[in-house]
Design a protein around this motif. Structure first.
Motif, mmCIF file in Angstrom:
data_model
loop_
_atom_site.group_PDB
_atom_site.id
_atom_site.type_symbol
_atom_site.label_atom_id
_atom_site.label_comp_id
_atom_site.label_asym_id
_atom_site.label_seq_id
_atom_site.Cartn_x
_atom_site.Cartn_y
_atom_site.Cartn_z
ATOM 1 N N VAL A 89 -3.576 -15.658 -7.195
ATOM 2 C CA VAL A 89 -2.398 -15.751 -6.113
ATOM 3 C C VAL A 89 -2.486 -16.928 -5.484
ATOM 4 C CG1 VAL A 89 -2.558 -13.960 -5.165
ATOM 5 C CG2 VAL A 89 -0.175 -15.568 -5.733
ATOM 6 N N SER A 90 -2.234 -17.955 -5.521
ATOM 7 C CA SER A 90 -2.809 -19.083 -4.760
ATOM 8 C C SER A 90 -1.277 -18.784 -3.355
ATOM 9 C CB SER A 90 -1.776 -20.663 -5.385
ATOM 10 O OG SER A 90 -0.377 -20.497 -5.710
ATOM 11 N N MET A 91 -1.680 -19.898 -2.456
ATOM 12 C CA MET A 91 -1.301 -20.438 -1.388
ATOM 13 C C MET A 91 0.027 -20.481 -1.703
ATOM 14 S SD MET A 91 -2.250 -19.095 1.643
ATOM 15 C CE MET A 91 -1.437 -20.136 2.707
ATOM 16 N N LEU A 92 0.640 -20.892 -3.258
ATOM 17 C CA LEU A 92 2.098 -21.397 -2.969
ATOM 18 C C LEU A 92 3.008 -20.996 -3.618
ATOM 19 C CD1 LEU A 92 3.524 -24.313 -3.196
ATOM 20 C CD2 LEU A 92 2.755 -24.785 -5.566
ATOM 21 N N GLU A 93 2.118 -19.981 -5.015
ATOM 22 C CA GLU A 93 2.890 -18.758 -5.333
ATOM 23 C C GLU A 93 3.426 -17.831 -3.757
ATOM 24 O OE1 GLU A 93 0.827 -17.622 -9.263
ATOM 25 O OE2 GLU A 93 -0.880 -18.308 -7.711
ATOM 26 N N PHE A 94 2.433 -17.749 -3.411
ATOM 27 C CA PHE A 94 2.609 -16.425 -2.132
ATOM 28 C C PHE A 94 4.086 -17.124 -1.545
ATOM 29 C CE2 PHE A 94 2.305 -14.690 1.731
ATOM 30 C CZ PHE A 94 2.052 -13.169 1.460
ATOM 31 N N ARG A 95 3.621 -18.298 -1.121
ATOM 32 C CA ARG A 95 4.692 -19.681 -0.214
ATOM 33 C C ARG A 95 6.673 -18.893 -0.946
ATOM 34 N NH1 ARG A 95 1.532 -23.582 1.829
ATOM 35 N NH2 ARG A 95 3.054 -24.678 0.277
ATOM 36 N N ARG A 96 6.638 -18.915 -2.522
ATOM 37 C CA ARG A 96 7.783 -18.932 -2.875
ATOM 38 C C ARG A 96 7.893 -18.293 -3.744
ATOM 39 N NH1 ARG A 96 5.989 -23.317 -7.496
ATOM 40 N NH2 ARG A 96 6.020 -25.534 -6.135
ATOM 41 N N ASP A 97 7.204 -16.608 -3.603
ATOM 42 C CA ASP A 97 7.721 -15.141 -3.806
ATOM 43 C C ASP A 97 6.872 -14.299 -3.019
ATOM 44 O OD1 ASP A 97 8.989 -13.740 -4.824
ATOM 45 O OD2 ASP A 97 8.731 -14.167 -6.819
ATOM 46 N N GLU A 102 -5.058 -6.378 -0.711
ATOM 47 C CA GLU A 102 -5.183 -4.826 -1.485
ATOM 48 C C GLU A 102 -4.119 -3.965 -0.602
ATOM 49 O OE1 GLU A 102 -9.520 -3.074 0.040
ATOM 50 O OE2 GLU A 102 -10.051 -5.132 -1.672
ATOM 51 N N PRO A 103 -4.206 -3.157 -1.392
ATOM 52 C CA PRO A 103 -3.138 -2.262 -0.707
ATOM 53 C C PRO A 103 -4.227 -1.706 0.685
ATOM 54 C CG PRO A 103 -3.657 -0.689 -2.976
ATOM 55 C CD PRO A 103 -4.268 -2.778 -2.436
ATOM 56 N N ILE A 104 -3.726 -0.789 1.042
ATOM 57 C CA ILE A 104 -4.017 -0.101 2.568
ATOM 58 C C ILE A 104 -3.710 1.224 2.152
ATOM 59 C CG2 ILE A 104 -4.506 0.769 4.870
ATOM 60 C CD1 ILE A 104 -3.324 -2.450 5.465
ATOM 61 N N GLU A 105 -5.298 1.964 2.070
ATOM 62 C CA GLU A 105 -4.755 3.493 1.548
ATOM 63 C C GLU A 105 -3.864 4.513 3.394
ATOM 64 O OE1 GLU A 105 -7.272 5.683 -0.717
ATOM 65 O OE2 GLU A 105 -8.371 3.552 -2.003
ATOM 66 N N ALA A 106 -3.348 4.306 2.890
ATOM 67 C CA ALA A 106 -1.994 5.448 4.689
ATOM 68 C C ALA A 106 -3.512 6.650 4.238
ATOM 69 C CB ALA A 106 -1.570 6.110 3.935
ATOM 70 N N SER A 107 -3.995 7.563 5.446
ATOM 71 C CA SER A 107 -4.641 8.534 5.485
ATOM 72 C C SER A 107 -4.682 9.333 6.604
ATOM 73 C CB SER A 107 -6.808 8.173 5.418
ATOM 74 O OG SER A 107 -7.080 7.644 6.697
ATOM 75 N N VAL A 108 -4.816 10.695 6.161
ATOM 76 C CA VAL A 108 -3.987 11.602 7.322
ATOM 77 C C VAL A 108 -5.454 12.237 8.419
ATOM 78 C CG1 VAL A 108 -3.097 13.330 8.722
ATOM 79 C CG2 VAL A 108 -2.426 11.815 6.670
ATOM 80 N N PRO A 109 -6.334 12.276 9.371
ATOM 81 C CA PRO A 109 -6.842 13.078 9.816
ATOM 82 C C PRO A 109 -7.424 14.452 9.788
ATOM 83 C CG PRO A 109 -6.321 11.676 11.531
ATOM 84 C CD PRO A 109 -5.823 11.342 10.740
ATOM 85 N N LYS A 157 3.822 -5.756 -6.293
ATOM 86 C CA LYS A 157 2.233 -5.423 -6.378
ATOM 87 C C LYS A 157 1.432 -5.034 -5.900
ATOM 88 C CE LYS A 157 2.646 -9.595 -9.593
ATOM 89 N NZ LYS A 157 1.545 -10.584 -10.599
ATOM 90 N N VAL A 158 0.578 -5.606 -5.159
ATOM 91 C CA VAL A 158 -0.412 -5.131 -3.936
ATOM 92 C C VAL A 158 0.333 -3.574 -3.150
ATOM 93 C CG1 VAL A 158 -1.580 -4.787 -1.973
ATOM 94 C CG2 VAL A 158 -1.351 -7.482 -3.468
ATOM 95 N N ARG A 159 1.386 -3.256 -3.000
ATOM 96 C CA ARG A 159 1.814 -2.217 -2.986
ATOM 97 C C ARG A 159 2.271 -0.929 -3.823
ATOM 98 N NH1 ARG A 159 7.837 -1.773 -0.014
ATOM 99 N NH2 ARG A 159 6.697 0.443 0.816
ATOM 100 N N GLN A 160 1.792 -1.076 -5.480
ATOM 101 C CA GLN A 160 2.238 -0.388 -6.687
ATOM 102 C C GLN A 160 0.060 -0.503 -6.888
ATOM 103 O OE1 GLN A 160 3.370 -3.353 -9.510
ATOM 104 N NE2 GLN A 160 6.165 -2.270 -8.819
ATOM 105 N N GLY A 161 -0.484 -0.723 -5.911
ATOM 106 C CA GLY A 161 -2.093 -0.410 -6.078
ATOM 107 C C GLY A 161 -2.533 -1.560 -6.531
ATOM 108 N N ARG A 162 -2.200 -2.850 -6.758
ATOM 109 C CA ARG A 162 -2.902 -4.473 -7.068
ATOM 110 C C ARG A 162 -3.549 -4.531 -5.835
ATOM 111 N NH1 ARG A 162 1.603 -6.220 -11.479
ATOM 112 N NH2 ARG A 162 -0.511 -7.971 -11.710
ATOM 113 N N ARG A 163 -5.134 -4.973 -6.824
ATOM 114 C CA ARG A 163 -5.872 -6.294 -5.937
ATOM 115 C C ARG A 163 -6.049 -7.897 -6.471
ATOM 116 N NH1 ARG A 163 -11.772 -3.822 -5.853
ATOM 117 N NH2 ARG A 163 -11.324 -5.002 -4.200
#
Length: 78
Positions: free
Chosen positions: A4-12, A39-46, A19-25
């Motif tokens: 994904v380009s910076m331009l695409e990111f700025r636009r949308d 990439e998504p951050i995996e929530a972890s509980v100690p 997409k990232v929240r759905q697990g895509r890198r």
């Protein structure tokens, strides 16, 4: 991996974050060159037996304060 380009990111940004929240890198590019990964951050509980929870056992009324490095070595020995 999808790019994904910076331009695409700025636009949308919302769609890309979705997409990232759905697990895509994704690889973000700037002027066609890869600059970072998204990439998504995996929530972890100690776990209850995590050494961090034993820190209170290390405290004494007459001891000198420990540095962060000393605490790290005690709680998370390498």
């Amino acid at each position: 991996m999808e790019k994904v380009s910076m331009l695409e990111f700025r636009r949308d940004a919302e769609a890309i974050i979705r997409k990232v929240r759905q697990g895509r890198r994704l690889i973000m590019t700037y002027r066609g060159k890869p600059v970072m990964g998204l990439e998504p951050i995996e929530a972890s509980v100690p776990s209850p037996d995590d050494p961090f929870y034993k820190m209170a056992e290390l405290a004494t009324a007459d001891a000198r304060p420990l540095t962060n490095e000393e605490i790290d070595q005690i709680v998370y020995p390498s």
